[in-house]
Design a protein around this motif. Structure first.
Motif: not given
Ligand code: NAG
Ligand code: NAG
Length: 849
Positions: A94-123
């Protein structure tokens, strides 16, 4: 790992005493220090998608930039039962949140989180969506990503990837280990691993050498962009490449003869051996026969080759062959080298063809004149749209093809099959159709020869139609030459046969569809040039034509047609203009005669042609805007929405806002056919003049008696026409014309095959109008015939009297050339120059030859 130098002995794994064997699940929940991580301590957590057949099965999780990792972490956070199943406590997750490592234009600094939200990935089980997300993040992350933290913050990920790898190894945090991208199974069914082997390498990675290879590519023709890119890519990418192997066929490695030279490394400059092979071999491949030069295989020392290929000085202590003899070989080599063209399959771009460039630059280091002039890669050959394969029976040998289609028929279809690196396709139907067309062509040549002998072809000055045909021939000859030079044989066949034959067909049509109307000089120039430009593809048929038309020598020795530099470009456009006009007018005629949902109308007699002199101001503005847009958009039209937006900004178009987009649609159609030329604001020629010159052709093609021309800027022009007719694309409307009276034209001369012709006379018809109607209806009245009309002195009796064989025109009077017909419909009376003519006139058609 044991094959990559990570264990003491190659291929041997030693289990150090005291090490424990345990299942991987025992590691779940273990506290770990992860290299370069921001968290001091992390835990080994379960992830269902991880491969467990290699290594420990523990991988670094990067939930910020790996959608799989983020999905797995989210699952664990959301699902308490899942945590419990694997014995994972809440503090481990529970205490572990993704840490921003890489900034990608158009995807922000948490690209995986952004893409999973965009594609509505549930599991983590949504494999397809995760794959899509991963592709997007990895691609963008690698090329556009910028580091946010660590030693290299601010730099591009692509630039620091290697450096970070080196750092990790240097600090003892990592070891280098290599794996194949996918599972590789050998032919023996074993799984392959990456191993360090005892090997000799060619170091294609040497920067100097790479530079030379690039230079060699630069000066080399590759015929197609794809090959060039492939070669460039391979030169950049190649580094150490194994060049030896321990078994098989080949040459022994000179400095380590227990190895053989691997065949692709060996096959790079053997072309230069071809230049002297005829002196050395005499048909034998193993060297047991001594060739004409009298050199035995053991005399072919390195020094001898250095003399032949590398301009080394002659030295009889090192070279066991006489200088004279070697000079003969050297002369051959100097004559033939460099290679003009090296042809190979497209699958060899990434190896053989690239090695060939490298090795040439290595052997002839500072002699770019010895480097290959061109490399050509080709695709594979399909047979009737499918892969050739003996097992399916879709297979044909060259011999079979020749027996079935003849040599020329086969070559015809091979040329048509396609060039470039895409797969070519040999179609039997093309071979058959080609053969038939060639046969028909020969027959036609024979017919023309007869006509020529009988002086039945037209001679004299060239007219417009002739000049257009002449220019079209020249243009196609030039284009066809370029296609041959580029080794684009499909294009060469299209331009040099299909298109070439089409211009002849058009020319014939514009000459009234009669061979006798063709200009003798031009039609024979056509035959000669057709034979010449087709001869590389169909040498036998064209040799036959060459002989038929009485040319000296063999066509294989003849030169390419000359005198084709003066192509008249404007004339070509005029020719195209008239053809297109006739084509569209014919469509219009069909529409007029066969209206939808109504009864068909009879053939009209009159056509009214509407011509736009120039574009109105608002249209010019639209065109200029479109031209700019097309130029900005790589020569293509952008979407209508973009066009509408751009045009919307033009103040001057406000009043015409309803008309602009319909006009754009008209221009778009033009653009699709003509490209940029469709956006020119003015016509380069006088449309009325060209239409007038070709009036006869227009009348004949449309079966009309009259054509009237009007400009769209005249006041009575309907608005709809004003808005849609553009320069270069006239419009036609048809009408039945005025009513007339029937008139019979009678031939009174014996034995010339011309009979009565019924036609309709309209009030105001001139004598030439009547003659035109006559010619149109009776095609036996040829252009070479001069026609005169005669009335009966006694119109009531007309032809009802005896005709004298000696003087059949005795009862008649000749009409003047400028005679005009008056028609009184009510009284049913036709008069010419004040004389009633009854219902019959006599016509005389005399050949002017
Ligand atoms: C050129 O001459 C041919 C043969 O007489 C004829 O059919 C054709 O219409 C002429 N072309 C023009 C533009 O007059
Ligand atoms: C027409 O010819 C026939 C036979 O030659 C002759 O009998 C007749 O009288 C001629 N008629 C006229 C009107 O000359």
């Amino acid at each position: 790992m044991s094959y990559q130098g990570l264990t003491k002995e190659n291929g041997k794994v030693d289990f150090v005493k005291g090490l424990e064997k345990f299942p991987g699940s025992k590691l779940l929940g273990a506290a770990l220090v992860a290299p370069l991580a921001q968290y001091e301590k992390v835990y080994a957590l379960p992830m269902l998608t991880i491969k467990d057949d290699k290594g420990t099965g523990v991988v670094t999780s990067v939930p910020s930039d790996s959608p799989d990792d983020f999905a797995a972490l989210s699952d664990l956070k959301k699902k308490k039962p899942l945590r419990e199943k694997y014995g994972i406590t809440d503090e481990m997750v529970l205490p572990f949140e993704p840490v921003p490592i890489i900034e990608i234009e158009g995807l922000g600094n948490l690209a995986a989180v952004e893409m999973c939200t965009r594609l509505k990935i549930q599991s983590q089980n949504e494999k397809d969506k995760l794959e899509e997300a991963k592709k997007e993040v990895y691609l963008k992350g690698f090329y556009d990503g910028v580091m946010l933290i660590g030693k290299y913050a601010g730099q591009k990920t692509a630039d620091v990837k290697k450096v970070i790898q080196q750092d990790l190894i240097a600090e003892g945090l990592a070891e280098k280990y290599v794996e194949p991208e996918k599972k590789v199974i050998s032919r023996s069914g074993d799984e392959c691993v990456v191993a360090l082997c005892d090997q000799w390498y060619l170091n294609y990675g040497d920067p100097e050498w790479k530079k030379d290879a690039h230079r060699a590519l630069q000066q080399c023709e590759t015929y197609c962009e794809e090959s060039k890119r492939g070669l460039e890519y391979t030169i950049d990418w190649l580094h150490e490449h194994a060049c030896s192997r321990s078994y098989g066929l080949g040459t022994k490695l000179p400095w380590d003869p227990k190895y053989l030279i691997e065949s692709l490394s060996d096959s790079t400059i053997y072309n230069c051996y071809y230049t002297v092979a005829h002196f050395l071999q005499q048909g034998s491949l193993d060297g047991h026969v001594v060739g004409p030069a009298g050199i035995t295989h053991d005399q072919l020392t390195d020094d001898v080759w250095d003399y032949i290929f590398l301009e080394a000085n002659y030295d009889n202590t090192k070279m066991p062959v006489a200088k004279d003899t070697l000079d003969k070989l050297k002369k051959e080599f100097n004559f033939w080298y460099p290679i003009d063209m090296r042809v190979s399959g497209k699958d060899l771009v990434g190896n053989h063809l690239t090695y060939l460039l490298f090795i040439h630059t290595a052997i002839w280091k500072d002699k770019p004149e010895r480097w290959p002039r061109s490399l050509r890669a080709n695709g594979h050959l399909l047979l009737n749209n499918e892969k050739m394969s003996k097992s399916t029976g879709n297979f044909m040998t060259l011999t079979e093809a020749i027996e079935t289609f003849s040599a020329d028929g086969m070559r015809f279809s091979l040329a048509d099959a396609g060039d470039g690196v895409d797969d070519a396709n040999f179609l039997s139907a093309i071979a058959e159709a080609g053969l038939l067309r060639l046969y028909t062509f020969i027959t036609w040549v024979e017919e023309l020869l007869v006509m020529k002998k009988e002086n039945a072809l037209r001679t004299g000055e060239f007219n417009f139609t002739d000049r257009v045909f002449d220019s079209e021939m020249k243009k196609l000859i030039n284009d066809c030459k370029k296609a041959y030079e580029g080794t684009n044989y499909k294009d060469a066949l299209k331009l040099g046969f299909y298109d070439y034959q089409n211009t002849l067909t058009m020319y014939r049509e514009m000459c009234g569809g009669l061979d006798s109307n063709l200009h003798e000089q031009l039609v024979f120039r056509f035959l000669e040039t057709q034979a010449l430009i087709l001869s590389p593809i169909c040498p036998h048929v064209t040799e036959q034509i060459w002989k038929l038309i009485g040319k000296e020598g063999f066509i294989v020795n003849a030169l390419w047609p000359s005198g084709t530099d003066d192509v008249d470009v404007v004339l070509l456009k005029q020719g195209e203009f008239i053809r297109e006009t006739v084509w569209t007018f014919r469509q219009e005629l069909k529409k007029y005669m066969f209206p939808k949902k109504r009864d068909p109308l009879p053939q009209p007699t009159e056509g009214l042609i509407w011509i736009a002199k120039e574009y109105p101001m608002w249209q010019k503005i639209v065109l200029q805007n479109l031209e700019t847009l097309a130029k900005e958009n790589n020569g293509q039209f952008p979407d209508n929405s973009v066009i509408a937006k751009t045009l919307g900004k033009e103040e001057a178009l406000k009043k015409f806002s309803k008309k602009t987009m319909p006009f754009v649609v008209v221009v778009k159609e033009e653009f699709a056919r003509k490209g940029m030329a469709a956006l020119k604001v003015a016509c380069e020629y006088d449309q009325v003049e060209i239409l007038n010159i070709n009036k006869e052709y227009l009348l004949n093609s449309l079966d009309l008696d009259y054509i009237i021309m009007k400009f769209t800027d005249e006041p009575d022009t309907p608005q709809a026409l004003q808005d849609t007719i553009v320069p270069g694309r006239p419009h036609i409307t048809f009408s039945a014309g005025k009513p007339g009276l029937p008139l019979t034209l009678r031939n009174v001369h014996l034995c010339n095959g011309l009979f009565d012709v019924e036609l309709e006379v309209i009030d105001g018809d001139t004598l030439s109008a009547i003659v035109r109607k006559l010619r149109r209806i009776n095609k036996n009245v040829k252009p070479k015939h001069i026609v005169t009309l005669w009335r009966y002195k006694d119109p009531m009796a007309g032809g009802r009297r005896n005709i004298s064989c000696e003087d059949p025109l005795a009862p008649n009077v000749k009409l003047n050339d400028d005679a005009v017909f008056k028609v009184d419909i009510e009284l049913k009376k036709i008069t010419v120059d004040g004389h009633e003519v009854g219902q019959t006139l006599v016509y005389v058609a005399e050949s002017n030859e």
